[in-house]
Write a protein that holds these residues in place. Sequence first.
Motif, short mmCIF file in Angstrom:
data_model
loop_
_atom_site.label_atom_id
_atom_site.label_comp_id
_atom_site.label_asym_id
_atom_site.label_seq_id
_atom_site.Cartn_x
_atom_site.Cartn_y
_atom_site.Cartn_z
N GLU A 7 -1.62 -3.36 -16.42
CA GLU A 7 -0.31 -3.30 -15.76
C GLU A 7 0.80 -3.29 -16.81
O GLU A 7 1.76 -2.51 -16.70
CB GLU A 7 -0.17 -4.52 -14.84
CG GLU A 7 1.08 -4.55 -14.00
CD GLU A 7 1.11 -5.79 -13.11
OE1 GLU A 7 1.82 -6.75 -13.45
OE2 GLU A 7 0.41 -5.81 -12.08
N THR B 29 -0.84 -6.35 -4.65
CA THR B 29 -1.28 -4.96 -4.46
C THR B 29 -1.93 -4.79 -3.10
O THR B 29 -1.63 -3.86 -2.34
CB THR B 29 -2.27 -4.56 -5.56
OG1 THR B 29 -1.62 -4.66 -6.83
CG2 THR B 29 -2.78 -3.14 -5.35
N GLY C 26 -4.74 -9.70 -7.72
CA GLY C 26 -4.47 -8.47 -6.98
C GLY C 26 -3.89 -8.71 -5.60
O GLY C 26 -3.88 -7.81 -4.76
#
Length: 220
Positions: free
Chosen positions: A156, A18, A15
Amino acid sequence: MKKIAIAIDGPAAAGKSTIAKRVANNLGYTYIDTGAMYRCVAYYALVKGVDFHDENAVCRLLPEIKIKLMPDNTVYLNDRDVTSDIRVNEISAGASIVSAYSKVRTYLVAQQREMAKEGGVILDGRDIGTVVLPNAELKIYQVASIECRALRRHNENLSRGLNSDLDEIKKEVAARDEADMTREISPLKKADDAIEIDTSDMTIDEVVAHIMNLVEEKTQ
Protein backbone atom coordinates in the motif's frame (compact mmCIF):
# COMPACT_ATOMS: atom_id res chain seq x y z
CA MET A 1 -34.56 -6.37 2.01
CA LYS A 2 -34.13 -5.35 5.64
CA LYS A 3 -31.18 -3.00 6.19
CA ILE A 4 -28.93 -3.99 9.07
CA ALA A 5 -25.86 -2.70 10.88
CA ILE A 6 -22.64 -4.60 10.15
CA ALA A 7 -19.61 -4.42 12.45
CA ILE A 8 -16.17 -5.51 11.25
CA ASP A 9 -13.44 -5.64 13.88
CA GLY A 10 -9.89 -6.89 13.75
CA PRO A 11 -6.22 -5.97 14.05
CA ALA A 12 -4.36 -3.36 12.00
CA ALA A 13 -3.87 -4.02 8.28
CA ALA A 14 -6.22 -7.01 8.24
CA GLY A 15 -7.98 -5.51 5.21
CA LYS A 16 -11.07 -4.40 7.12
CA SER A 17 -11.53 -1.09 5.30
CA THR A 18 -11.01 -2.61 1.85
CA ILE A 19 -13.60 -5.30 2.53
CA ALA A 20 -16.03 -2.95 4.27
CA LYS A 21 -15.99 -0.52 1.33
CA ARG A 22 -16.65 -3.30 -1.18
CA VAL A 23 -19.48 -4.82 0.85
CA ALA A 24 -21.03 -1.39 1.44
CA ASN A 25 -20.90 -0.67 -2.29
CA ASN A 26 -22.49 -4.02 -3.15
CA LEU A 27 -25.30 -3.50 -0.64
CA GLY A 28 -25.83 0.22 -1.20
CA TYR A 29 -24.92 0.76 2.46
CA THR A 30 -23.07 3.68 4.03
CA TYR A 31 -19.48 2.92 5.00
CA ILE A 32 -18.32 4.62 8.21
CA ASP A 33 -14.52 4.56 8.50
CA THR A 34 -14.07 4.82 12.27
CA GLY A 35 -10.31 4.36 12.01
CA ALA A 36 -10.09 7.46 9.83
CA MET A 37 -11.79 9.43 12.60
CA TYR A 38 -9.09 8.49 15.12
CA ARG A 39 -6.45 9.22 12.50
CA CYS A 40 -7.94 12.69 12.10
CA VAL A 41 -7.49 13.35 15.81
CA ALA A 42 -3.86 12.20 15.62
CA TYR A 43 -3.23 14.25 12.49
CA TYR A 44 -4.72 17.38 14.04
CA ALA A 45 -2.56 16.90 17.14
CA LEU A 46 0.51 16.61 14.90
CA VAL A 47 -0.42 19.75 12.97
CA LYS A 48 -0.91 21.63 16.24
CA GLY A 49 2.41 20.41 17.63
CA VAL A 50 0.76 18.41 20.41
CA ASP A 51 2.54 15.28 21.68
CA PHE A 52 0.38 12.19 21.07
CA HIS A 53 1.23 11.04 24.61
CA ASP A 54 -0.08 14.25 26.23
CA GLU A 55 -3.62 13.06 26.90
CA ASN A 56 -4.93 16.33 28.35
CA ALA A 57 -3.55 18.40 25.49
CA VAL A 58 -4.97 16.03 22.86
CA CYS A 59 -8.40 16.05 24.50
CA ARG A 60 -8.44 19.85 24.62
CA LEU A 61 -8.29 19.82 20.82
CA LEU A 62 -11.52 17.83 20.41
CA PRO A 63 -13.94 20.81 20.20
CA GLU A 64 -11.86 22.13 17.28
CA ILE A 65 -12.10 18.90 15.28
CA LYS A 66 -14.87 18.56 12.69
CA ILE A 67 -14.77 15.36 10.63
CA LYS A 68 -16.77 14.60 7.49
CA LEU A 69 -16.77 11.16 5.85
CA MET A 70 -17.96 11.39 2.26
CA PRO A 71 -19.70 8.64 0.20
CA ASP A 72 -16.64 8.43 -2.08
CA ASN A 73 -14.48 7.70 1.02
CA THR A 74 -12.86 11.14 1.01
CA VAL A 75 -12.10 12.30 4.55
CA TYR A 76 -12.39 15.97 5.47
CA LEU A 77 -10.94 17.50 8.61
CA ASN A 78 -12.19 21.03 9.24
CA ASP A 79 -13.20 21.25 5.55
CA ARG A 80 -9.76 20.14 4.30
CA ASP A 81 -9.23 16.90 2.37
CA VAL A 82 -6.85 14.80 4.52
CA THR A 83 -7.57 11.42 2.93
CA SER A 84 -3.92 10.77 2.02
CA ASP A 85 -2.36 12.72 4.88
CA ILE A 86 -3.84 10.45 7.55
CA ARG A 87 -2.59 7.21 5.95
CA VAL A 88 1.12 7.55 6.74
CA ASN A 89 2.86 5.39 9.36
CA GLU A 90 3.35 8.24 11.84
CA ILE A 91 -0.38 8.89 11.94
CA SER A 92 -1.12 5.15 12.22
CA ALA A 93 1.02 5.03 15.35
CA GLY A 94 -0.52 8.24 16.68
CA ALA A 95 -4.04 6.94 16.12
CA SER A 96 -3.27 3.91 18.27
CA ILE A 97 -2.13 6.21 21.08
CA VAL A 98 -4.98 8.74 21.02
CA SER A 99 -7.64 6.06 20.59
CA ALA A 100 -6.81 4.82 24.09
CA TYR A 101 -7.99 8.11 25.64
CA SER A 102 -11.49 7.80 27.10
CA LYS A 103 -12.54 11.36 26.18
CA VAL A 104 -11.45 10.84 22.57
CA ARG A 105 -13.36 7.56 22.34
CA THR A 106 -16.47 9.02 23.97
CA TYR A 107 -16.41 11.98 21.58
CA LEU A 108 -16.07 9.85 18.45
CA VAL A 109 -18.25 6.90 19.51
CA ALA A 110 -21.19 9.27 20.03
CA GLN A 111 -20.77 10.47 16.44
CA GLN A 112 -20.45 6.91 15.12
CA ARG A 113 -23.63 5.76 16.87
CA GLU A 114 -25.53 8.74 15.51
CA MET A 115 -24.38 7.90 11.97
CA ALA A 116 -25.42 4.26 12.39
CA LYS A 117 -28.79 4.60 14.10
CA GLU A 118 -30.92 4.16 10.95
CA GLY A 119 -29.21 0.93 9.83
CA GLY A 120 -27.90 0.24 6.35
CA VAL A 121 -24.37 0.90 7.56
CA ILE A 122 -21.08 -0.93 7.84
CA LEU A 123 -18.43 0.15 10.33
CA ASP A 124 -14.94 -1.22 10.82
CA GLY A 125 -12.54 -0.72 13.69
CA ARG A 126 -11.29 -2.34 16.89
CA ASP A 127 -14.35 -2.20 19.16
CA ILE A 128 -17.36 -1.81 16.88
CA GLY A 129 -19.06 -5.07 17.83
CA THR A 130 -18.10 -4.87 21.51
CA VAL A 131 -18.59 -1.18 22.33
CA VAL A 132 -19.79 1.07 19.51
CA LEU A 133 -22.59 -1.14 18.14
CA PRO A 134 -23.00 -4.06 20.55
CA ASN A 135 -26.43 -4.77 19.03
CA ALA A 136 -25.24 -4.91 15.41
CA GLU A 137 -27.08 -7.66 13.55
CA LEU A 138 -23.90 -9.00 11.93
CA LYS A 139 -20.47 -8.94 13.54
CA ILE A 140 -17.30 -10.00 11.75
CA TYR A 141 -13.88 -10.47 13.36
CA GLN A 142 -11.41 -10.25 10.49
CA VAL A 143 -7.86 -11.47 11.03
CA ALA A 144 -4.70 -12.34 9.07
CA SER A 145 -1.14 -13.29 9.95
CA ILE A 146 1.33 -10.54 10.88
CA GLU A 147 3.42 -11.40 7.80
CA CYS A 148 0.42 -11.06 5.53
CA ARG A 149 -0.73 -7.80 7.11
CA ALA A 150 2.74 -6.25 6.99
CA LEU A 151 3.09 -7.13 3.31
CA ARG A 152 -0.29 -5.54 2.55
CA ARG A 153 0.71 -2.32 4.31
CA HIS A 154 4.11 -2.37 2.57
CA ASN A 155 2.51 -2.71 -0.87
CA GLU A 156 0.00 0.00 0.00
CA ASN A 157 2.84 2.38 0.88
CA LEU A 158 4.70 1.58 -2.33
CA SER A 159 1.56 2.17 -4.40
CA ARG A 160 1.40 5.66 -2.92
CA GLY A 161 5.03 6.33 -3.77
CA LEU A 162 6.09 6.24 -0.12
CA ASN A 163 9.34 4.81 1.23
CA SER A 164 8.63 1.50 2.94
CA ASP A 165 10.64 -1.07 4.91
CA LEU A 166 8.87 -4.43 5.25
CA ASP A 167 10.79 -5.50 8.37
CA GLU A 168 10.01 -2.21 10.10
CA ILE A 169 6.35 -2.54 9.20
CA LYS A 170 6.25 -6.04 10.72
CA LYS A 171 7.56 -4.58 13.97
CA GLU A 172 5.03 -1.73 13.82
CA VAL A 173 2.12 -4.12 13.17
CA ALA A 174 3.17 -6.35 16.08
CA ALA A 175 3.51 -3.31 18.35
CA ARG A 176 0.10 -2.03 17.25
CA ASP A 177 -1.46 -5.42 18.05
CA GLU A 178 0.05 -5.35 21.53
CA ALA A 179 -1.13 -1.78 22.15
CA ASP A 180 -4.65 -2.42 20.84
CA MET A 181 -5.17 -5.66 22.74
CA THR A 182 -3.82 -4.46 26.09
CA ARG A 183 -5.15 -0.91 26.31
CA GLU A 184 -7.39 -0.22 29.27
CA ILE A 185 -10.19 1.46 27.32
CA SER A 186 -12.03 -0.69 24.75
CA PRO A 187 -9.26 -3.17 23.92
CA LEU A 188 -9.34 -5.09 20.67
CA LYS A 189 -11.16 -8.38 21.20
CA LYS A 190 -13.59 -10.62 19.41
CA ALA A 191 -17.24 -10.16 20.38
CA ASP A 192 -18.83 -13.34 21.69
CA ASP A 193 -21.28 -13.43 18.78
CA ALA A 194 -18.81 -12.41 16.05
CA ILE A 195 -17.92 -14.65 13.11
CA GLU A 196 -14.15 -14.93 12.64
CA ILE A 197 -12.73 -14.80 9.12
CA ASP A 198 -9.01 -15.41 8.53
CA THR A 199 -8.18 -13.62 5.28
CA SER A 200 -4.50 -14.64 5.09
CA ASP A 201 -5.08 -17.00 2.17
CA MET A 202 -8.24 -15.45 0.75
CA THR A 203 -8.66 -13.00 -2.10
CA ILE A 204 -10.65 -9.82 -1.61
CA ASP A 205 -13.42 -11.22 -3.81
CA GLU A 206 -13.60 -14.39 -1.71
CA VAL A 207 -13.91 -12.45 1.55
CA VAL A 208 -16.55 -10.13 0.10
CA ALA A 209 -18.56 -13.07 -1.24
CA HIS A 210 -18.41 -14.80 2.15
CA ILE A 211 -19.69 -11.71 3.96
CA MET A 212 -22.40 -11.13 1.36
CA ASN A 213 -23.65 -14.66 2.05
CA LEU A 214 -23.70 -13.92 5.78
CA VAL A 215 -25.67 -10.72 5.16
CA GLU A 216 -28.19 -12.64 3.07
CA GLU A 217 -28.69 -15.11 5.92
CA LYS A 218 -29.28 -12.26 8.37
CA THR A 219 -31.73 -10.37 6.17
CA GLN A 220 -33.94 -13.19 4.90
